[in-house]
Design a protein around this motif. Structure first.
Motif, PDB file in Angstrom:
ATOM      1  N   SER A 248      -4.523  27.753  -5.444  1.00 16.55           N
ATOM      2  CA  SER A 248      -5.835  27.943  -4.844  1.00 16.55           C
ATOM      3  C   SER A 248      -5.890  29.321  -4.204  1.00 16.55           C
ATOM      4  O   SER A 248      -4.969  29.721  -3.484  1.00 16.55           O
ATOM      5  N   ALA A 249      -6.966  30.046  -4.473  1.00 15.40           N
ATOM      6  CA  ALA A 249      -7.213  31.310  -3.785  1.00 15.40           C
ATOM      7  C   ALA A 249      -8.236  31.126  -2.670  1.00 15.40           C
ATOM      8  O   ALA A 249      -8.605  32.081  -2.001  1.00 15.40           O
ATOM      9  N   GLY A 250      -8.710  29.894  -2.487  1.00 13.50           N
ATOM     10  CA  GLY A 250      -9.685  29.614  -1.437  1.00 13.50           C
ATOM     11  C   GLY A 250     -10.798  28.743  -1.958  1.00 13.50           C
ATOM     12  O   GLY A 250     -11.014  28.607  -3.165  1.00 13.50           O
ATOM     13  N   SER A 251     -11.502  28.126  -1.042  1.00 19.12           N
ATOM     14  CA  SER A 251     -12.568  27.202  -1.395  1.00 19.12           C
ATOM     15  C   SER A 251     -13.903  27.925  -1.486  1.00 19.12           C
ATOM     16  O   SER A 251     -14.015  29.115  -1.218  1.00 19.12           O
ATOM     17  N   GLN A 252     -14.928  27.176  -1.836  1.00 20.42           N
ATOM     18  CA  GLN A 252     -16.277  27.711  -2.001  1.00 20.42           C
ATOM     19  C   GLN A 252     -17.249  26.813  -1.256  1.00 20.42           C
ATOM     20  O   GLN A 252     -16.966  25.641  -1.019  1.00 20.42           O
ATOM     21  N   PRO A 253     -18.407  27.339  -0.882  1.00 24.63           N
ATOM     22  CA  PRO A 253     -19.400  26.483  -0.223  1.00 24.63           C
ATOM     23  C   PRO A 253     -20.082  25.564  -1.226  1.00 24.63           C
ATOM     24  O   PRO A 253     -20.091  25.820  -2.425  1.00 24.63           O
ATOM     25  N   SER A 254     -20.658  24.487  -0.726  1.00 28.84           N
ATOM     26  CA  SER A 254     -21.343  23.542  -1.608  1.00 28.84           C
ATOM     27  C   SER A 254     -22.679  24.092  -2.080  1.00 28.84           C
ATOM     28  O   SER A 254     -23.083  23.868  -3.222  1.00 28.84           O
ATOM     29  N   GLN A 255     -23.388  24.806  -1.194  1.00 30.02           N
ATOM     30  CA  GLN A 255     -24.732  25.227  -1.549  1.00 30.02           C
ATOM     31  C   GLN A 255     -24.717  26.236  -2.701  1.00 30.02           C
ATOM     32  O   GLN A 255     -24.032  27.233  -2.662  1.00 30.02           O
ATOM     33  N   GLY A 256     -25.465  25.912  -3.746  1.00 29.74           N
ATOM     34  CA  GLY A 256     -25.588  26.814  -4.883  1.00 29.74           C
ATOM     35  C   GLY A 256     -24.347  26.951  -5.711  1.00 29.74           C
ATOM     36  O   GLY A 256     -24.249  27.869  -6.538  1.00 29.74           O
ATOM     37  N   SER A 257     -23.377  26.063  -5.554  1.00 29.69           N
ATOM     38  CA  SER A 257     -22.095  26.243  -6.235  1.00 29.69           C
ATOM     39  C   SER A 257     -22.197  26.067  -7.743  1.00 29.69           C
ATOM     40  O   SER A 257     -21.344  26.559  -8.482  1.00 29.69           O
ATOM     41  N   ALA A 258     -23.222  25.362  -8.229  1.00 26.15           N
ATOM     42  CA  ALA A 258     -23.361  25.229  -9.675  1.00 26.15           C
ATOM     43  C   ALA A 258     -23.572  26.586 -10.332  1.00 26.15           C
ATOM     44  O   ALA A 258     -23.171  26.800 -11.479  1.00 26.15           O
ATOM     45  N   SER A 259     -24.219  27.506  -9.615  1.00 26.07           N
ATOM     46  CA  SER A 259     -24.451  28.852 -10.150  1.00 26.07           C
ATOM     47  C   SER A 259     -23.297  29.790  -9.855  1.00 26.07           C
ATOM     48  O   SER A 259     -22.899  30.590 -10.703  1.00 26.07           O
TER      49      SER A 259
ATOM     50  N   THR B 235      -6.898  19.030  -0.962  1.00 26.14           N
ATOM     51  CA  THR B 235      -8.323  19.250  -1.194  1.00 26.14           C
ATOM     52  C   THR B 235      -8.884  20.183  -0.132  1.00 26.14           C
ATOM     53  O   THR B 235      -8.365  20.266   0.986  1.00 26.14           O
ATOM     54  N   ALA B 236      -9.943  20.887  -0.501  1.00 20.79           N
ATOM     55  CA  ALA B 236     -10.810  21.554   0.464  1.00 20.79           C
ATOM     56  C   ALA B 236     -11.986  20.608   0.654  1.00 20.79           C
ATOM     57  O   ALA B 236     -12.827  20.466  -0.227  1.00 20.79           O
ATOM     58  N   ASN B 237     -12.020  19.937   1.789  1.00 25.52           N
ATOM     59  CA  ASN B 237     -12.862  18.761   1.975  1.00 25.52           C
ATOM     60  C   ASN B 237     -14.127  19.110   2.740  1.00 25.52           C
ATOM     61  O   ASN B 237     -14.107  19.326   3.949  1.00 25.52           O
ATOM     62  N   ASN B 238     -15.255  19.132   2.019  1.00 26.38           N
ATOM     63  CA  ASN B 238     -16.560  19.332   2.643  1.00 26.38           C
ATOM     64  C   ASN B 238     -17.320  18.024   2.819  1.00 26.38           C
ATOM     65  O   ASN B 238     -18.469  18.036   3.254  1.00 26.38           O
TER      66      ASN B 238
END
Length: 890
Positions: free
Chosen positions: A102-113, A86-89
């Motif tokens: 996996s090519a990399g994780s993403q931030p939580s903020q605004g991730s729905a968009s 997991t990429a654990n935030n």
């Protein structure tokens, strides 16, 4: 019967408010009198089968195993699954990966968009719960098992099951007996606060053998262990964007404070912020509360119906990372941070699901449906962005810096971000299947879903005062100010109109994915019970869309108070008409050979996929060329990526079913991989997604379970994984007005002089992200009988090799002497090993266990990011020492 029901109800109500609980006694899992290993039944292929007969690589954590491992959340059990990372935030903010896809994780903020769809699907029974960067963190209360299917499952599970599937299977109501149990635990956290949990279950036959009810409630409070230590945030002359204050260094090259600089200084008198009001220890407690109720109706011998209502609320405070350095660069101790604003994450979901089983003549019919609603409300500290590329544009101004002739001045660097996400997911599936005992078996069905994501996310760092008038002369409320932003008129937004002061960037969007799919799978026994061939395919059709408004404050300096707010930097997604349709086939084939009744080998070919999507800022021009024209127009959309898996596996049992050895060797080809970019100096200050590299992944998975002697069980599971990038696409000039159109971009002339552009997709041979080469777990458990009691001892270890947080397409070193300029830096997670142990005893209806987790109290980092514009390391949860108690009433 009535007295039993009354007693059960009283026990549940009493147990739910106490610190004691009960559950099944930890019976060794042996079949009576034989010492054989327990047979595990699964439904991974939409049929009821012994796991040893399923020709795919999979694992199943049974109810008994979940209890023995003290598993309650995803973080608790993921460590026991080699080849799953997991990429654990933090709780509910994990991205789950299998086999290094996996090519990399993403931030939580605004991730729905902006987030990519997960490529590992998570199911609660038959209800899918996919959300970008936010795994559905289902609490493991009254589960029959957790099934983990590795490799693409595109034929039976469709999009999002590209790399694999995790299925939470609940216990259904029993129609012929009353059951009730409670269980509870209390534990201490090293360097943190204590933990307490309680779970209670009740099963009632309302009409015996006709109608039954099963309910479970739970409350798990986990103490925090991260300390927010006292700190002060002050601007520095080396901050990347301090030039926006336009306070140049003196002729001798010095600044008023005498500190190093890069040609510009922090204006004297600039404010600082202190966290003295919120500095505290153990700031990250998390609580899981929830309930589930199920009603089953046995209509007749052929038909039954099940309806399930689930509710869960997760409330987490603070952050789950540590900072190696404070905001001013001072080294910190482990498990310490310097936050300047409170952070929290409230995440709740409700799921209504139903299943109808029956028969049409000899055909078995199953109809399942579900409606899931999930709401996330999150706030995070973003003060460190003040050291980023553009932050000072919104927090400072000076002569020429923002087109203003005033003396250079800076305002507070305090900043936060928030995300309000709402997910509504409706799905229906109908399938028919032939009898399992026939030589020719078939399954066919149709699936439909409508998945909507509503996202209102904002970043509050516009600390220059807001304008209060439209005076063009620059006086009377339109001088040294920013105009408040608004939303695009006519766009599909939840909260239209002018936004509050300090809100510098705001996205109000709705993202929808509709899918219609038809699937079929057939099995034919060439030699009954010996040699079987399987073939299946799925035809899918996606309709993707994105609508809404994305607004920023760039260009809104001294623009007055226009009706509807400033729209100088606005993307009207409705106007962009972001809609597309994607369709195709994904298939699967198997050859299964039972060499002996207890030895099976198989070959599997399978394909997986996940849908594409849209970018908020498509068409924006960046990367100025030598001719002064932008060379790169951000793509408006990105397409699905695709996975092809070839796998040879074996499932074997020996010594009278006392030894089990399973394994698989696989080669996967992952093409047209979806990747996220964020590079303010080259392609703008917004995340965007595109298709990029190809990867080859090769590996081995294996597991051994042995009942050495009666009562002594050994378990071992491990994986070796090798991922390799096989191509290195160039960043191509796609602006027809540019002189270098169609050629690789090699120079970026946004500033003078031009700077070279390295290939942003990374070199050939780079590993994929979140892909440890080696992972394994070991566990030994010994149970015996003594004077009517059943004591046990258990010990285990898990190991994960090193991995990278991003693929080779992201830089490993920050620019500008260590300043954080992007949320996409690449870090190496170190290898780590953890140790657990437990002892306990059971007798009749009760059991008690003492346990320890992470006994060595390792502080190794399992994930690193710069999403908050400071290096943030997610550490292992510190050592836990505790006790559990359980009691079964009936």
């Amino acid at each position: 019967m009535n007295s039993k029901i009354s007693y059960a109800v009283a026990a549940i109500l009493g147990g739910s408010s106490s610190v004691a609980y009960a559950a099944e006694p930890a019976a060794g899992g042996a079949e009576a009198g034989t010492g054989a290993l327990e047979e595990i039944t699964v439904t991974a292929q939409r049929r009821t089968q012994n796991i040893q007969d399923v020709p795919i690589s999979m694992q199943a954590l049974t109810e008994q195993t979940l209890q023995q491992l003290n598993v309650s959340t995803l973080d608790d059990y993921i460590k026991y699954l080699p080849n799953v990372t997991t990429a654990n935030n933090g709780p509910g903010q994990n991205e789950v990966f299998m086999r290094g896809l996996s090519a990399g994780s993403q931030p939580s903020q605004g991730s729905a968009s902006t987030g990519l769809w997960p490529n590992v699907a998570i199911y609660l029974d038959n209800q899918s719960g996919q959300l970008p960067n936010r795994n559905l963190d289902i609490y493991a209360a009254d589960l029959n098992r957790i099934e983990v299917l590795e490799g693409p499952q595109g034929t039976l599970y469709g999009a999002g099951a590209e790399a694999g599937v995790i299925r939470y299977i609940t216990n259904e109501p029993k129609l012929d007996k009353v059951e009730a149990n409670v269980k509870a635990g209390y534990s201490a956290t090293a360097h943190g606060d204590p933990n307490a949990d309680v779970t209670a279950m009740l099963n009632l036959p309302i009409i015996e053998n006709v109608l039954g009810f099963r309910g479970v409630i739970y409350n798990d409070s986990r103490g925090g262990y991260i300390d927010n230590v006292p700190a002060t945030f002050a601007r520095r002359n080396t901050d990347v964007g301090i030039h926006y204050a336009n306070f140049p260094a003196y002729a001798n090259g010095a600044c008023p404070d005498g500190q190093p600089n890069v040609g510009f200084c922090v204006p004297p008198g600039s404010p600082t912020v202190s966290n003295s009001q919120i500095a505290s220890r153990a700031i990250n407690p998390v609580t899981y509360k929830g309930a589930r109720a199920e009603v089953k109706w046995q209509i007749n011998d052929d038909w039954d119906a099940l309806i399930t209502q689930s509710y869960q609320k997760m409330d987490s405070k603070g952050v789950f990372y540590q900072q190696p350095n404070a905001s001013d660069g001072t080294p910190l101790k482990p498990l310490e941070v310097t936050l300047f604003n409170n952070s929290f994450d409230n995440d709740k979901f409700e799921s209504t699901a139903w299943t109808i089983n029956g028969k049409f003549s000899f055909l078995k019919a199953v109809y399942t449906g579900g409606y899931l609603v999930r709401n996330v409300d999150q706030v995070g500290d973003y003060t460190n962005y003040a050291r980023g590329v553009y932050a000072d544009y919104y927090q400072c101004y000076g002569p020429g810096g923002n087109g203003n002739n005033a003396t250079g001045v800076c305002f507070s660097p305090s900043a936060t971000w928030f995300s309000n996400e709402r997910n509504t997911h409706q799905q229906h599936e109908f399938r028919l299947s032939t009898p399992d005992e026939q030589r020719f078996r078939a399954i066919a069905g149709v699936f439909w879903e409508d998945n909507k994501l509503y996202d209102q996310s904002g970043w509050r760092y516009k600390n220059v005062p807001s304008c209060t008038s439209n005076d063009a002369a620059g006086t009377g409320g339109n001088s040294g100010c920013f105009s408040n932003i608004g939303t695009a008129p006519g766009s599909s937004v939840v909260n239209p109109g002018v936004k509050p002061d300090t809100l510098s960037f705001y996205q109000d969007t709705v993202r929808e994915t509709k899918q219609l799919a038809f699937f079929a799978s057939v099995d034919f026994d060439i030699i009954p019970k010996v040699l079987t061939v399987t073939g299946g395919t799925r035809h899918f059709r996606f309709q993707n869309s994105s609508a809404g408004s994305v607004s920023g404050s760039f260009g809104c300096f001294e623009q007055g108070v226009p009706d509807g707010g400033c729209l100088a930097e606005n993307f009207n997604l409705n106007q962009a008409n972001l809609r597309d349709t994607e369709s195709g086939f994904k298939s699967r084939g198997n050859i299964t050979w039972h060499v002996t009744p207890d030895t099976m080998v198989y070959y599997t070919f399978s394909q997986g996929f996940r849908p594409g999507g849209f970018n908020q800022n498509g068409g924006a021009a960046h990367a100025t060329g030598p001719d002064g024209v932008a060379q790169y127009l951000l793509p408006s959309s990105y397409q699905s990526d695709k996975l092809t898996n070839n796998e040879i596996g074996w499932k074997t049992e020996f010594l009278g079913h006392r030894l089990q050895w399973n394994g698989a060797i696989y080669k996967e080809t992952w093409d047209n991989v979806q990747v996220a970019f964020f590079n303010p100096g080259l392609v703008g200050n917004l995340f965007y997604n595109t298709n990029g590299q190809n990867f080859d992944i090769k590996g081995i998975e294996t597991s051994v379970v042995a009942r050495v002697v009666p009562g002594l069980t050994l378990q071992a599971a491990g994986s070796w994984n090798r991922s390799r990038q096989t191509n290195s696409p160039d960043l191509i000039n796609n602006n027809p007005d540019s002189a270098g159109y169609g050629k690789p971009i090699t120079l970026n002339c946004n500033a003078d002089p031009c700077t070279p552009v390295t290939n942003p997709y990374g070199p050939i041979g780079s590993p994929s992200a979140n892909s440890p080469p080696l992972q394994f777990s070991l566990r030994v458990r010994y149970e015996w009988e003594f004077a009517g009691y059943m004591p046990f001892v258990q010990a285990g270890a898990t190991h994960s090799g090193h991995s990278f947080t991003q693929a080779g397409s992201n830089p490993t070193i920050a620019d500008n002497a260590g300043a954080i300029t992007t949320g996409r830096l690449r870090f190496e997670n170190p290898a780590y090993t953890t140790f657990d142990a437990s002892i306990g005893v059971s007798k009749d209806a009760w059991w008690v266990t003492a346990f320890g987790e992470n006994l060595a109290n390792s502080n190794k980092s399992v994930f690193v990011s710069t999403d908050q514009f400071i290096v943030a390391q997610t550490p292992l949860r510190p050592r836990i020492l505790g006790v559990q108690f359980g009691y079964k009433f009936f």
